[in-house]
Design a protein around this motif. Structure first.
Motif, short mmCIF file in Angstrom:
data_model
loop_
_atom_site.label_atom_id
_atom_site.label_comp_id
_atom_site.label_asym_id
_atom_site.label_seq_id
_atom_site.Cartn_x
_atom_site.Cartn_y
_atom_site.Cartn_z
N UNK A 123 28.14 41.53 37.35
CA UNK A 123 26.90 41.43 36.72
C UNK A 123 25.90 40.41 37.56
N UNK A 124 24.77 40.31 37.43
CA UNK A 124 23.91 39.35 38.11
C UNK A 124 23.46 39.52 39.33
N UNK A 125 22.48 38.81 39.95
CA UNK A 125 21.83 39.05 41.35
C UNK A 125 22.56 38.37 42.32
N UNK A 126 23.65 37.59 42.22
CA UNK A 126 24.12 36.66 43.34
C UNK A 126 25.57 37.13 43.96
N UNK A 127 25.86 38.35 43.55
CA UNK A 127 27.22 38.71 43.99
C UNK A 127 27.14 38.81 45.75
N UNK A 128 26.19 39.09 46.30
CA UNK A 128 26.38 39.33 47.58
C UNK A 128 26.36 37.84 48.39
N UNK A 129 26.07 36.65 47.59
CA UNK A 129 26.27 35.28 48.18
C UNK A 129 27.61 34.61 48.31
N UNK A 130 28.49 35.54 47.72
CA UNK A 130 29.84 34.59 47.39
C UNK A 130 31.09 35.55 48.24
N UNK A 131 32.03 34.72 48.79
CA UNK A 131 33.30 35.20 48.99
C UNK A 131 33.84 35.75 47.66
N UNK A 132 34.56 36.92 47.75
CA UNK A 132 35.45 37.62 46.52
C UNK A 132 36.73 37.66 46.96
N UNK A 133 37.59 37.70 45.94
CA UNK A 133 39.03 37.90 46.21
C UNK A 133 39.61 38.60 45.11
N UNK A 134 40.84 38.96 45.42
CA UNK A 134 41.87 39.60 44.70
C UNK A 134 43.31 38.68 44.52
N UNK A 135 43.48 38.58 43.42
CA UNK A 135 44.87 38.08 43.03
C UNK A 135 45.65 38.95 42.29
N UNK A 176 24.88 33.97 33.36
CA UNK A 176 26.36 34.26 33.09
C UNK A 176 26.98 35.44 34.09
N UNK A 177 28.08 35.21 34.77
CA UNK A 177 28.43 36.25 35.36
C UNK A 177 29.60 36.88 35.02
N UNK A 178 29.78 38.13 34.95
CA UNK A 178 30.93 38.87 34.44
C UNK A 178 31.34 39.83 35.52
N UNK A 179 32.69 40.07 35.49
CA UNK A 179 33.20 40.93 36.47
C UNK A 179 34.22 41.87 35.65
N UNK A 180 33.89 43.20 35.95
CA UNK A 180 34.49 44.13 34.92
C UNK A 180 35.46 44.91 35.98
N UNK A 181 36.72 45.12 35.72
CA UNK A 181 37.38 45.84 36.54
C UNK A 181 37.74 47.52 36.02
N UNK A 182 38.06 48.17 36.86
CA UNK A 182 38.41 49.65 36.72
C UNK A 182 39.48 49.88 37.65
N UNK A 183 40.28 51.00 37.42
CA UNK A 183 41.16 51.41 38.29
C UNK A 183 42.89 51.17 37.91
N UNK A 184 43.54 50.99 38.69
CA UNK A 184 44.97 50.59 38.37
C UNK A 184 45.74 51.81 37.48
N UNK A 185 46.82 51.41 37.09
CA UNK A 185 47.65 52.40 36.50
C UNK A 185 49.36 52.50 37.12
N UNK A 186 49.65 53.71 36.70
CA UNK A 186 51.04 53.99 37.06
C UNK A 186 51.27 54.77 38.34
N UNK A 187 51.73 54.58 39.43
CA UNK A 187 52.07 55.36 40.47
C UNK A 187 53.45 55.22 41.04
N UNK A 188 53.91 56.36 41.68
CA UNK A 188 55.26 56.08 42.50
C UNK A 188 55.20 55.59 43.80
#
Length: 124
Positions: free
Chosen positions: A25-37, A1-13
Motif C-alpha cells: 500500500x502507499x505511494x512509496x513502494x518504488x523508492x525502496x529496495x524490497x526483499x524476501x526472507x 502506514x505501509x501494508x504488505x499483503x502476501x499471496x501465493x504459496x501452498x503445497x507442492x511436490x
C-alpha cells in the motif's frame, strides 16, 4: 502506514514451482529496495532475495540462486518471487519486506515493514 499483503504459496511436490506475490500500500513502494526472507521451524529467519528500487540489481542467497527469481512491478506496487525446482529444504514461511533502514540488504534488521508471511511446503 505501509501494508504488505502476501499471496501465493501452498503445497507442492519437489521439483515443482510456485510464485509468491506481495502488494504494497502507499505511494512509496518504488523508492525502496524490497526483499524476501524465510523462516523454517526451529530456525532463524534467513535472507532469500532482494531487488533494488529500479529492479536493476538483484541479489540471492546461494541456496536459491539459479532456482528463484525476484522481480517487481512498480506500477502495480507488487513484488514477486518465482520459485522453481523446489526442494524439501525450501519448506518455510516466506516473508516480503521493505528495506527502510540503512545497512545490508541481507540482514533482517535493515527492513522496517513486513508482510504477514505465507507457508510454502515442499514434499519429497
Amino acid at each position: 502506514q505501509v501494508q504488505l499483503v502476501q499471496s501465493g504459496g501452498g503445497l507442492v511436490q519437489a521439483g515443482g514451482s510456485l510464485r509468491l506475490s506481495c502488494v504494497a500500500s502507499g505511494r512509496t513502494f518504488s523508492r525502496y529496495t524490497m526483499g524476501w526472507f524465510r523462516q523454517a521451524p526451529g530456525k532463524e529467519r534467513e535472507f532469500v532475495a532482494a531487488i533494488t528500487w529500479t529492479g536493476g540489481s538483484t541479489y540471492y542467497a546461494d541456496s536459491v540462486k539459479d532456482r528463484f527469481t525476484i522481480s517487481r512491478d512498480n506500477d502495480k506496487n507488487t513484488l514477486y518471487l518465482q520459485m522453481n525446482s523446489l526442494k524439501p529444504e525450501d519448506t518455510a514461511v516466506y516473508y516480503c519486506a521493505r528495506q527502510g533502514y540503512s545497512g545490508s540488504y541481507f540482514t533482517a534488521q535493515s527492513y522496517d515493514y513486513w508482510g504477514q508471511g505465507t507457508q510454502v511446503t515442499v514434499s519429497s
